[in-house]
Design an enzyme around this catalytic site. Structure first.
Site, mmCIF file in Angstrom:
data_model
loop_
_atom_site.group_PDB
_atom_site.id
_atom_site.type_symbol
_atom_site.label_atom_id
_atom_site.label_comp_id
_atom_site.label_asym_id
_atom_site.label_seq_id
_atom_site.Cartn_x
_atom_site.Cartn_y
_atom_site.Cartn_z
ATOM 1 N N PRO A 143 -20.110 -16.479 -0.512
ATOM 2 C CA PRO A 143 -20.599 -17.730 0.272
ATOM 3 C C PRO A 143 -21.697 -17.893 0.790
ATOM 4 O O PRO A 143 -22.297 -16.764 1.127
ATOM 5 C CB PRO A 143 -19.515 -17.254 1.524
ATOM 6 C CG PRO A 143 -19.323 -15.754 1.210
ATOM 7 C CD PRO A 143 -19.217 -15.551 0.036
ATOM 8 N N ASP A 144 -22.415 -18.968 1.371
ATOM 9 C CA ASP A 144 -23.533 -19.120 1.783
ATOM 10 C C ASP A 144 -23.375 -19.047 3.134
ATOM 11 O O ASP A 144 -22.774 -19.991 3.915
ATOM 12 C CB ASP A 144 -24.093 -20.588 1.234
ATOM 13 C CG ASP A 144 -25.852 -20.468 1.724
ATOM 14 O OD1 ASP A 144 -26.055 -19.954 2.715
ATOM 15 O OD2 ASP A 144 -26.360 -21.246 0.700
ATOM 16 N N PHE A 170 -34.456 -18.276 6.071
ATOM 17 C CA PHE A 170 -35.686 -18.054 5.287
ATOM 18 C C PHE A 170 -35.271 -18.399 3.718
ATOM 19 O O PHE A 170 -34.402 -18.656 3.616
ATOM 20 C CB PHE A 170 -35.750 -16.282 5.238
ATOM 21 C CG PHE A 170 -36.444 -15.831 6.302
ATOM 22 C CD1 PHE A 170 -36.412 -15.820 7.651
ATOM 23 C CD2 PHE A 170 -37.912 -15.118 6.075
ATOM 24 C CE1 PHE A 170 -37.156 -15.467 8.654
ATOM 25 C CE2 PHE A 170 -38.818 -14.683 7.186
ATOM 26 C CZ PHE A 170 -38.459 -14.620 8.336
ATOM 27 N N LYS A 206 -33.867 -26.875 1.166
ATOM 28 C CA LYS A 206 -33.026 -25.858 1.677
ATOM 29 C C LYS A 206 -32.798 -26.210 3.348
ATOM 30 O O LYS A 206 -31.596 -26.115 3.509
ATOM 31 C CB LYS A 206 -33.485 -24.504 1.740
ATOM 32 C CG LYS A 206 -33.131 -23.879 0.351
ATOM 33 C CD LYS A 206 -33.718 -22.311 0.356
ATOM 34 C CE LYS A 206 -33.664 -22.107 -1.069
ATOM 35 N NZ LYS A 206 -34.300 -20.807 -1.403
ATOM 36 N N ASP A 247 -26.467 -13.909 -4.313
ATOM 37 C CA ASP A 247 -25.686 -15.076 -4.597
ATOM 38 C C ASP A 247 -24.440 -15.031 -5.228
ATOM 39 O O ASP A 247 -23.611 -15.831 -5.265
ATOM 40 C CB ASP A 247 -26.647 -16.055 -5.450
ATOM 41 C CG ASP A 247 -27.647 -16.491 -4.486
ATOM 42 O OD1 ASP A 247 -27.753 -16.835 -3.445
ATOM 43 O OD2 ASP A 247 -28.973 -16.889 -4.955
ATOM 44 N N ASN A 278 -30.336 -7.851 -4.414
ATOM 45 C CA ASN A 278 -31.663 -8.440 -4.614
ATOM 46 C C ASN A 278 -32.693 -7.433 -3.983
ATOM 47 O O ASN A 278 -32.452 -6.546 -3.213
ATOM 48 C CB ASN A 278 -31.855 -9.834 -3.466
ATOM 49 C CG ASN A 278 -30.964 -10.760 -3.971
ATOM 50 O OD1 ASN A 278 -30.546 -10.834 -4.859
ATOM 51 N ND2 ASN A 278 -30.799 -11.926 -3.087
HETATM 52 N N1 CTP Z 1 -28.200 -17.296 2.425
HETATM 53 C C1 CTP Z 1 -27.239 -16.902 2.844
HETATM 54 N N2 CTP Z 1 -26.050 -16.722 2.083
HETATM 55 C C2 CTP Z 1 -26.233 -16.725 0.636
HETATM 56 C C3 CTP Z 1 -27.649 -17.002 0.230
HETATM 57 C C4 CTP Z 1 -28.565 -17.307 1.220
HETATM 58 O O1 CTP Z 1 -26.994 -16.877 4.487
HETATM 59 N N3 CTP Z 1 -25.248 -16.646 -0.020
HETATM 60 C C5 CTP Z 1 -29.328 -17.343 3.481
HETATM 61 C C6 CTP Z 1 -30.668 -16.435 3.350
HETATM 62 O O2 CTP Z 1 -30.398 -15.058 4.283
HETATM 63 C C7 CTP Z 1 -31.710 -17.139 3.748
HETATM 64 C C8 CTP Z 1 -31.313 -18.792 3.199
HETATM 65 O O3 CTP Z 1 -30.073 -18.565 3.162
HETATM 66 O O4 CTP Z 1 -31.877 -17.569 5.035
HETATM 67 C C9 CTP Z 1 -32.174 -18.842 1.659
HETATM 68 O O5 CTP Z 1 -32.063 -17.784 0.934
HETATM 69 P P1 CTP Z 1 -32.462 -18.175 -0.442
HETATM 70 O O6 CTP Z 1 -32.148 -16.648 -1.418
HETATM 71 O O7 CTP Z 1 -33.921 -18.421 -0.337
HETATM 72 O O8 CTP Z 1 -32.009 -19.208 -1.153
HETATM 73 P P2 CTP Z 1 -30.399 -19.466 -1.891
HETATM 74 O O9 CTP Z 1 -29.616 -20.438 -0.945
HETATM 75 O O10 CTP Z 1 -30.015 -18.324 -2.448
HETATM 76 O O11 CTP Z 1 -31.125 -20.489 -3.140
HETATM 77 P P3 CTP Z 1 -31.758 -20.225 -4.454
HETATM 78 O O12 CTP Z 1 -31.466 -18.788 -4.720
HETATM 79 O O13 CTP Z 1 -31.119 -21.108 -5.438
HETATM 80 O O14 CTP Z 1 -33.430 -20.454 -4.321
#
Ligand code: CTP
Length: 413
Positions: free
Chosen positions: A323-324, A342, A356, A295, A227
């Site tokens: 993993p998220d 964030f 979110k 992601d 990213n």
């Molecule tokens: N985040 C995380 N792990 C991931 C993706 C995101 O911990 N695999 C965390 C980021 O550090 C941030 C938050 O989730 O605090 C939101 O990240 P963002 O990229 O805006 O959202 P996504 O969950 O990736 O959703 P999308 O890309 O569909 O907007």
């Protein structure tokens, strides 16, 4: 009965000075008291008599008043205030504040005060955009002074652009937001601002975990998925938390930034490594997940460089979801007491951020409009979305966003 909040209002010399009268009315309507200090040039636009009548307090104009020095010295004048407001903050006043010049009552008070200062600028568009003013405003923000963005529009001088005094209700809203907060200090580290440790409200004894930067998901020995993220915002938050006395663990993706003083840094490359480092760092009192985690990753990492396909066929890549980390932390048995995510959005910022907040089980989402030059840029425009509402912050330098966020964390925990 608690004492009403008290504002020291410094009125500089500009055509917008007349709007200070409206501001006094709004301050009093909120049940606060206000005392005015008028500069010589301010007195060319509004009279002490008007201000005294509206504020129901004596108006101070000169440093050389023996009566005031015996009954109320100039130091006392600034110390009794819960917030010092400079309105209008002219280019000249801003320059003097940035340079530490104290050659009249207003500037002496501003140099002597340890109270939070809010400046509402008003000046001609060319003065506002002049490199000298840009520099001075930047300096003031580094020094912890809250400088509002001026409005854009027709100017009294017939020109158009940014430089108009923000409308009094907007200044009042900012006053409500800033009142009672402690004065941020200045850090000598890398010339960046930092949070002045406040003994009664510091993060002493607290562990704050911060993730920052991108992750990099290798495809083969030469390619990767990542990213866009410079890591600046996360590093600034780690620095501000450390300055507030916290023990800070900063889990950083591949970025080119120095480690802030007093911060324990764990370098990682991929989302899986970041996840492991985050779990390793637990328990934490607060976690601020600023990283722009990729992601997806490819299901396998090719040992050799993948060659282009015959006939221009697409790359033979199978993607799997990473993993998220934030969402899993939200459900973790050692979930930090305050979990902040964030959200990088290019549209419907607040709506997506609120979704979110629920989906990831966190307490706040710092929603970031990344449609402009935020990624890698020096400034950030954020909304703080919580269960109880949304705070919209003006576009600010990233270190200032960090300081304000840490001040909010201090209040929360
Ligand atoms: N985040 C995380 N792990 C991931 C993706 C995101 O911990 N695999 C965390 C980021 O550090 C941030 C938050 O989730 O605090 C939101 O990240 P963002 O990229 O805006 O959202 P996504 O969950 O990736 O959703 P999308 O890309 O569909 O907007």
């Amino acid at each position: 009965m608690t004492k009403p909040k008290h504002i020291l209002l410094i009125i500089g010399g500009g055509i917008a000075a007349y709007k200070a009268s409206e501001l006094i009315r709004l301050i009093k309507k909120e049940g606060m008291t206000v005392r005015c200090v008028l500069t010589d040039s301010g007195a060319q636009f509004v009279t002490p008599m008007t201000l005294a009548a509206l504020s129901e307090n004596e108006v101070h104009t000169t440093l050389w008043s023996l009566k005031d020095e015996t009954e109320m010295g100039h130091i006392q004048l600034s110390r009794e205030a819960d917030l010092v407001v400079v309105c209008p903050a002219t280019a000249n006043l801003i320059a003097k504040m940035a340079g530490g010049i104290a050659d009249d009552l207003a500037t002496t008070l501003l140099l002597a005060t340890d109270t939070r200062v809010l400046a509402a600028p008003a000046m001609n568009v060319r003065m506002w955009t002049h490199p000298a003013t840009r520099r001075n405003v930047e300096q003031l923000r580094r020094d912890g002074i809250i400088v509002m963005q001026p409005d854009e529009g027709d100017m009294a001088c017939g020109e158009y652009g940014p430089g108009r005094l923000p409308e009094p209700p907007a200044i009042m809203a900012e006053i409500m937001d800033q009142i009672g907060k402690s004065r941020p200090g200045a850090s000598l580290l890398d010339g960046q601002p930092a949070f002045a440790p406040d003994k009664t409200k510091s993060l002493q004894g607290k562990h704050v975990l911060v993730t920052a930067g991108p992750t990099r998901e290798p495809i083969d020995p030469v390619r990767y998925i990542a990213n866009r993220s410079s890591g600046q915002q996360g590093f600034a938050i780690a620095e501000a938390a450390a300055e507030a006395g916290a023990q800070v663990t900063l889990v950083a993706g591949p970025v080119n930034l120095p480690t802030p003083a007093g911060v324990v840094r764990v370098d990682v490359e991929t989302a899986l490594e970041m996840e492991a480092a985050v779990y390793d760092a637990l328990p934490a009192d607060a976690a601020v997940m600023v990283a722009a985690v990729a992601d997806w990753r490819t299901d396998t990492r090719a040992q050799q460089k993948i060659k282009k396909q015959k006939d221009g066929a697409p790359a033979p890549l199978k993607m799997v979801e990473n993993p998220d980390i934030l969402a899993s932390l939200g459900k973790h048995e050692q979930r930090p007491g305050l979990l902040i995510g964030f959200a990088a959005e290019t549209e419907k910022v607040e709506e997506h951020a609120r979704a979110k907040l629920a989906k990831k089980g966190c307490d706040w989402i710092v929603a970031n409009d990344v449609s402009g030059d935020v990624m890698g840029g020096a400034e950030n425009s954020v909304h703080i979305v919580t269960a109880s509402g949304t705070e919209k912050w003006e576009r600010l330098p990233k270190p200032e966003v960090a300081r304000r966020l840490v001040a909010k964390i201090v209040e929360e925990i």
